[in-house]
Write a protein that holds these residues in place. Structure first.
Motif, PDB file in Angstrom:
ATOM      1  N   TYR A  62       0.874  -1.265  -0.040  1.00 52.07           N
ATOM      2  CA  TYR A  62       0.048  -0.053   0.034  1.00 52.07           C
ATOM      3  C   TYR A  62       0.881   1.165  -0.124  1.00 52.07           C
ATOM      4  CZ  TYR A  62       0.694  -0.315   5.111  1.00 52.07           C
ATOM      5  OH  TYR A  62       1.363  -0.300   6.410  1.00 52.07           O
ATOM      6  N   GLY A  63       0.287   2.489  -0.270  1.00 57.34           N
ATOM      7  CA  GLY A  63       1.205   3.497  -0.531  1.00 57.34           C
ATOM      8  C   GLY A  63       0.684   4.708   0.505  1.00 57.34           C
ATOM      9  N   GLU A  64       1.840   5.432   0.793  1.00 58.08           N
ATOM     10  CA  GLU A  64       1.503   6.591   1.846  1.00 58.08           C
ATOM     11  C   GLU A  64       0.341   7.259   1.388  1.00 58.08           C
ATOM     12  OE1 GLU A  64       3.925  10.226   3.485  1.00 58.08           O
ATOM     13  OE2 GLU A  64       4.742   9.014   2.031  1.00 58.08           O
ATOM     14  N   ASP A  65      -0.735   7.701   2.199  1.00 57.98           N
ATOM     15  CA  ASP A  65      -1.788   8.378   2.149  1.00 57.98           C
ATOM     16  C   ASP A  65      -2.973   7.618   1.606  1.00 57.98           C
ATOM     17  OD1 ASP A  65      -0.710  10.801   3.570  1.00 57.98           O
ATOM     18  OD2 ASP A  65       0.108  11.590   1.746  1.00 57.98           O
ATOM     19  N   GLU A  66      -2.677   6.418   1.139  1.00 61.47           N
ATOM     20  CA  GLU A  66      -3.919   5.526   0.834  1.00 61.47           C
ATOM     21  C   GLU A  66      -4.731   5.272   1.828  1.00 61.47           C
ATOM     22  OE1 GLU A  66      -2.390   2.249  -1.379  1.00 61.47           O
ATOM     23  OE2 GLU A  66      -1.655   3.354  -3.258  1.00 61.47           O
ATOM     24  N   PRO A  67      -6.145   5.067   1.421  1.00 62.72           N
ATOM     25  CA  PRO A  67      -7.060   4.649   2.685  1.00 62.72           C
ATOM     26  C   PRO A  67      -6.300   3.300   3.394  1.00 62.72           C
ATOM     27  CG  PRO A  67      -8.243   5.082   0.406  1.00 62.72           C
ATOM     28  CD  PRO A  67      -6.691   5.154   0.314  1.00 62.72           C
ATOM     29  N   ALA A  68      -6.661   3.285   4.668  1.00 64.06           N
ATOM     30  CA  ALA A  68      -6.147   2.179   5.521  1.00 64.06           C
ATOM     31  C   ALA A  68      -7.244   1.484   5.767  1.00 64.06           C
ATOM     32  CB  ALA A  68      -5.948   2.922   6.865  1.00 64.06           C
ATOM     33  N   GLU A  69      -7.797   0.433   4.735  1.00 65.16           N
ATOM     34  CA  GLU A  69      -8.879  -0.306   4.607  1.00 65.16           C
ATOM     35  C   GLU A  69      -8.646  -1.726   5.445  1.00 65.16           C
ATOM     36  OE1 GLU A  69     -10.034  -0.044   0.448  1.00 65.16           O
ATOM     37  OE2 GLU A  69     -10.775   1.634   0.620  1.00 65.16           O
ATOM     38  N   TYR A  70      -7.332  -2.172   5.332  1.00 69.93           N
ATOM     39  CA  TYR A  70      -7.074  -3.324   5.889  1.00 69.93           C
ATOM     40  C   TYR A  70      -6.182  -3.439   6.921  1.00 69.93           C
ATOM     41  CZ  TYR A  70      -9.537  -4.972   1.574  1.00 69.93           C
ATOM     42  OH  TYR A  70     -10.651  -5.125   0.780  1.00 69.93           O
ATOM     43  N   VAL A  71      -5.954  -4.416   7.793  1.00 73.48           N
ATOM     44  CA  VAL A  71      -5.169  -5.002   8.482  1.00 73.48           C
ATOM     45  C   VAL A  71      -4.241  -6.001   8.008  1.00 73.48           C
ATOM     46  CG1 VAL A  71      -4.198  -5.287  11.126  1.00 73.48           C
ATOM     47  CG2 VAL A  71      -6.257  -3.711  10.524  1.00 73.48           C
ATOM     48  N   TYR A  85       7.799   2.796   4.918  1.00 74.07           N
ATOM     49  CA  TYR A  85       9.079   3.628   4.839  1.00 74.07           C
ATOM     50  C   TYR A  85       8.206   5.251   4.476  1.00 74.07           C
ATOM     51  CZ  TYR A  85       8.219   3.176  -0.257  1.00 74.07           C
ATOM     52  OH  TYR A  85       7.678   2.965  -1.473  1.00 74.07           O
ATOM     53  N   LYS A  86       8.788   6.106   4.440  1.00 71.10           N
ATOM     54  CA  LYS A  86       8.534   7.608   4.008  1.00 71.10           C
ATOM     55  C   LYS A  86       9.395   8.277   3.140  1.00 71.10           C
ATOM     56  CE  LYS A  86       6.492  11.843   5.755  1.00 71.10           C
ATOM     57  NZ  LYS A  86       5.157  11.606   5.137  1.00 71.10           N
ATOM     58  N   LEU A  87       9.124   8.534   1.882  1.00 73.07           N
ATOM     59  CA  LEU A  87      10.087   9.350   1.227  1.00 73.07           C
ATOM     60  C   LEU A  87       9.953  10.799   1.554  1.00 73.07           C
ATOM     61  CD1 LEU A  87       9.569   7.985  -2.302  1.00 73.07           C
ATOM     62  CD2 LEU A  87      11.502   7.507  -0.967  1.00 73.07           C
ATOM     63  N   LEU A  88      11.166  11.478   1.967  1.00 77.99           N
ATOM     64  CA  LEU A  88      11.269  12.888   2.122  1.00 77.99           C
ATOM     65  C   LEU A  88      11.131  13.805   1.177  1.00 77.99           C
ATOM     66  CD1 LEU A  88      14.164  12.190   4.903  1.00 77.99           C
ATOM     67  CD2 LEU A  88      11.462  12.224   5.373  1.00 77.99           C
ATOM     68  N   SER A  89      11.008  15.157   1.369  1.00 77.70           N
ATOM     69  CA  SER A  89      10.843  16.046   0.235  1.00 77.70           C
ATOM     70  C   SER A  89      12.181  16.036  -0.710  1.00 77.70           C
ATOM     71  CB  SER A  89      10.691  17.380   0.943  1.00 77.70           C
ATOM     72  OG  SER A  89      11.606  17.736   1.408  1.00 77.70           O
ATOM     73  N   ASP A  90      13.300  15.510  -0.130  1.00 78.80           N
ATOM     74  CA  ASP A  90      14.602  15.767  -0.977  1.00 78.80           C
ATOM     75  C   ASP A  90      14.920  14.341  -1.804  1.00 78.80           C
ATOM     76  OD1 ASP A  90      15.196  14.257   1.315  1.00 78.80           O
ATOM     77  OD2 ASP A  90      16.960  15.550   1.895  1.00 78.80           O
ATOM     78  N   GLY A  91      14.045  13.320  -1.580  1.00 77.91           N
ATOM     79  CA  GLY A  91      14.131  12.097  -2.062  1.00 77.91           C
ATOM     80  C   GLY A  91      15.042  11.135  -1.217  1.00 77.91           C
ATOM     81  N   ARG A  92      15.222  11.458  -0.064  1.00 81.50           N
ATOM     82  CA  ARG A  92      15.753  10.534   0.859  1.00 81.50           C
ATOM     83  C   ARG A  92      14.528   9.552   1.461  1.00 81.50           C
ATOM     84  NH1 ARG A  92      18.448  13.502   5.364  1.00 81.50           N
ATOM     85  NH2 ARG A  92      16.854  15.034   4.802  1.00 81.50           N
ATOM     86  N   ARG A  93      14.848   8.340   1.880  1.00 85.17           N
ATOM     87  CA  ARG A  93      13.947   7.489   2.257  1.00 85.17           C
ATOM     88  C   ARG A  93      14.226   7.081   3.618  1.00 85.17           C
ATOM     89  NH1 ARG A  93      13.763   1.178   0.030  1.00 85.17           N
ATOM     90  NH2 ARG A  93      15.759   1.316   1.080  1.00 85.17           N
ATOM     91  N   GLN A  94      13.276   7.160   4.512  1.00 84.40           N
ATOM     92  CA  GLN A  94      13.393   6.661   5.925  1.00 84.40           C
ATOM     93  C   GLN A  94      12.332   5.412   6.231  1.00 84.40           C
ATOM     94  OE1 GLN A  94      15.315   7.766   8.829  1.00 84.40           O
ATOM     95  NE2 GLN A  94      14.572   5.971   9.615  1.00 84.40           N
ATOM     96  N   LEU A  99       2.642   5.722   6.144  1.00 81.32           N
ATOM     97  CA  LEU A  99       3.796   4.978   5.695  1.00 81.32           C
ATOM     98  C   LEU A  99       3.435   4.555   4.614  1.00 81.32           C
ATOM     99  CD1 LEU A  99       6.106   4.239   8.686  1.00 81.32           C
ATOM    100  CD2 LEU A  99       6.055   6.613   7.545  1.00 81.32           C
ATOM    101  N   ALA A 100       4.194   4.277   3.437  1.00 78.82           N
ATOM    102  CA  ALA A 100       4.058   3.049   2.530  1.00 78.82           C
ATOM    103  C   ALA A 100       4.774   1.642   2.897  1.00 78.82           C
ATOM    104  CB  ALA A 100       4.657   3.730   1.205  1.00 78.82           C
TER     105      ALA A 100
END
Length: 235
Positions: A55-64, A75-84, A105-106
């Motif tokens: 699933y992607g970041e900000d997508e509806p959380a419909e499942y567990v 993970y989350k992609l930061l504005s400068d392209g880095r990944r945390q 997070l995705a």
């Protein structure tokens, strides 16, 4: 594309898959299976290929979700392209529990991975009428919070070597079989989890190897030869 494997609630043996081989890990408490089985919910199993998005970041959380085999990174992609990377989810782990309506997070499969999932609304309804379900969901949520707090401390206060030591001890606890841990994630993943560069992670592992604290058996197979010294570094 993900493939749906089954729609039964049979709880599979929870294993880890490394390099195409299935190997059992430490026994895990299958709270997710206990919840769904207790209230008669239907769990659907899906298969994801290496690096495929669940699933992607900000997508509806419909499942567990729960990892059946393989491994997942959130993970989350930061504005400068880095990944945390926030968390590595291993066999038995539940993920996708959210306080809001969307995923913060995705999530991606690190290697070929099977997960099972249940509709979030079904779990919430069950928790509303069954106190045992509510308690188990709270326990899983509290575990996620503890991990987030520990990760915040790791990123904010520990040195590079201390971060690597903490990571190795965590993976040793969660993955090691017969004294060896087979890591599903690459060193770049480890760096993005620890807030370190790939070069820093490689340098730290090389130093630990030179000091006799760990040994390598293949690219991602590690043997801890001196856990006490690693604990001392982590402290």
């Amino acid at each position: 594309m993900a493939q749906m494997l089954t729609q039964t609630l049979n709880t599979p043996a929870i294993n880890t898959q490394i390099g195409g081989r299935i190997a059992p890990v430490h026994p895990v408490s299958d709270q997710f299976g206990a919840i769904t089985g207790h209230v008669g919910l239907v769990a659907t199993e899906f298969s994801y290929r290496k690096d495929e998005e669940i699933y992607g970041e900000d997508e509806p959380a419909e499942y567990v979700y729960q990892v059946v085999s393989g491994a997942v990174r959130t993970y989350k992609l930061l504005s400068d392209g880095r990944r945390q990377i926030g968390t590595f989810h291993l066999p038995g782990d539940v993920f996708g529990l959210e306080s809001g309506a969307s995923h913060r997070l995705a999530a991606e499969a690190i290697i070929d991975t099977n997960v099972r999932l249940v509709k979030r609304v079904s779990l919430e309804k069950a928790a509303g009428i069954d106190v045992q379900v509510a308690r188990k969901l709270w326990a899983m949520t509290a575990g996620e919070l503890r991990h987030a707090e520990d990760h915040m401390l790791l990123l904010g206060r520990k040195t590079a070597m201390e971060r690597v030591a903490t990571f190795l001890l965590e993976m040793d606890r969660r993955l090691a079989v017969a004294g060896m841990m087979a890591l599903p994630m690459c060193r770049r993943d480890i760096g993005d989890y620890l807030g370190l560069t790939l070069e820093t992670v490689s340098r730290a592992l090389s130093q630990l190897h030179a000091q006799g604290i760990l040994g390598f058996s293949g690219a991602r197979q590690i043997v801890l030869r001196n856990r006490q010294r690693l604990h001392n570094l982590d402290a």
